[in-house]
Design a protein around this motif. Structure first.
Motif, PDB file in Angstrom:
ATOM      1  N   GLY A   1      51.145  37.177  52.975  1.00  0.00           N
ATOM      2  CA  GLY A   1      50.268  37.701  51.936  1.00  0.00           C
ATOM      3  C   GLY A   1      50.786  39.020  51.411  1.00  0.00           C
TER       4      GLY A   1
ATOM      5  N   ASP B   1      45.931  38.442  53.553  1.00  0.00           N
ATOM      6  CA  ASP B   1      46.297  37.242  52.800  1.00  0.00           C
ATOM      7  C   ASP B   1      45.517  37.112  51.496  1.00  0.00           C
ATOM      8  N   THR B   2      44.907  38.212  51.066  1.00  0.00           N
ATOM      9  CA  THR B   2      44.187  38.234  49.787  1.00  0.00           C
ATOM     10  C   THR B   2      44.780  39.321  48.895  1.00  0.00           C
TER      11      THR B   2
END
Length: 389
Positions: free
Chosen positions: A278, A132-133
């Motif tokens: 993500g 999710d980054t």
């Protein structure tokens, strides 16, 4: 180690995505938990939609498919001793291609090896980090050695039991499932097909399917109990039961022989939403399962690959994110239509343990309507040959 796209799963969807990315100069690494021989030993369906055929062409992997694949312009459907044909080319102008999934996978492996593609086999303990980054990574073990792969994006092509779907938090994903109360017992035999087209058979004794891989290799299935095991069925018992479920004239032409593979597959309809979290994208069986009736499994995986490839291609070409941002929505819109078709066709052709006399009458009425109504046949043909991407 670093790459642009990390692909978990060395089956046909992961390999196809890797090869398509290669045609655009986009780097990828494929992580496969088994060996190449193990993957190629899996016996799967072999009815390809034209969308998948075009993707194989785009990937530069369609020469053998075109040389050895068998074009099918229609299919046969029977109930009792009655049989009718649904003509695909009449209703859609499009055939399907019979070409084994194993052969698709073999062609893709050969292409990746020829291109120097990076594939790691016997990969264990795969963990997805920071999906999710903007800096996702994967850690895993190979031959007892810890490895780390940093990447821009992760494609989870690792099937229903893989780690990719589980990496999406439970408060984010929602799963939909229907488990069918029967399985398919399938055998592969070195015998000529009973018919040059597939036969889907609805019988009082249960469903049967007569299929093929080539002119001398046939694939047959019969509906069976979930409690059955392959070793419970001798070859003689299988052939006898198959003959009871297909029309008498077809049974009379059936060439039998020893099985070279025998297995039982349970049937399930399954979808998880969303298919993106993500920088993690789910493809194929990692996100959805269909019953094999109508051969949509590999073909729906291919449409996922199409949407993801187009999104990644736009991102690396000019920084556009609209394709990857809309991936889940586009893929799921088509997936649910394929789920509906597979559920409908399964409901039409199988015997269920809780069916009432009314239910059976409705099933026959539905079959007779399909046999006599061109609009119903057109709708079936459009779904069978594959809805547009």
């Amino acid at each position: 180690m670093k790459t642009q796209v990390a692909i978990i799963g060395g089956g046909p969807s992961g390999l196809l995505l890797s090869q398509l990315l290669h045609t655009r100069g986009i780097e990828s690494v494929v992580l496969e938990r088994k060996t190449r021989d193990y993957v190629l030993g899996r016996i799967r369906a072999g009815v390809l939609e034209q969308g998948l055929v075009k993707l194989m062409e785009k990937a530069g992997c369609a020469d053998r498919l075109h040389a050895e694949g068998i074009l099918h312009d229609g299919t046969l459907i029977s109930y009792g001793d009655q049989m009718f044909r649904v003509d695909f080319t009449e209703h859609t102008g499009t055939p399907v291609v019979v070409y084994g999934q194993t052969e698709v996978t073999r062609d893709l492996y050969d292409a990746r090896e020829k291109a120097g593609g990076q594939i790691a086999f016997n990969v264990e303990d795969v963990l997805i980090h920071d999906a999710d980054t903007d800096t996702p990574s994967i850690t895993y073990m190979v031959d007892g050695q810890a490895q780390r792969l940093e990447c821009d994006f992760i494609a989870g092509c690792d099937g229903f039991h893989g780690v990719s779907r589980q990496a999406i938090p439970l408060d984010v994903r929602r799963e939909y499932e229907k488990v069918y109360p029967f399985g398919w017992l399938g055998i592969l035999s070195e015998t000529p097909p009973v018919n040059h087209e597939l036969i889907y058979a609805n019988s009082p004794r249960g469903f049967a399917l007569c299929s093929m891989r080539n002119e001398n290799l046939s694939r047959y299935y019969i509906q069976c109990s979930l409690s059955d095991k392959p070793e419970d069925w001798t070859d003689a018992a299988f052939w006898q039961e198959l003959k009871r479920r297909i029309p008498a004239d077809q049974a009379a032409n059936l060439v039998t022989g020893p099985s070279i593979e025998k297995s039982i597959a349970p049937l399930r309809s399954f979808v998880t939403e969303p298919m993106r979290w993500g920088r993690l994208f789910l493809c194929g069986d990692a996100a959805h399962i269909v019953p094999p009736t109508g051969a949509k499994g590999l073909n729906t995986a291919a449409s996922d690959v199409h949407y993801l490839f187009e999104g990644l291609k736009a991102f690396y070409a000019d920084g556009r994110t609209d394709g990857i941002d809309s991936y889940s929505q586009k893929a799921l819109a088509r997936v649910w239509k394929a789920e509906r078709f597979s559920w409908w066709f399964s409901s039409l052709m199988h015997r269920y343990p809780d069916q009432s006399a009314f239910d059976l009458k409705m099933q026959v009425a539905d079959l007779e309507f399909l046999a006599s109504n061109k609009a119903a046949q057109k709708a079936m043909a459009e779904n069978y040959v594959g809805l547009p991407y």
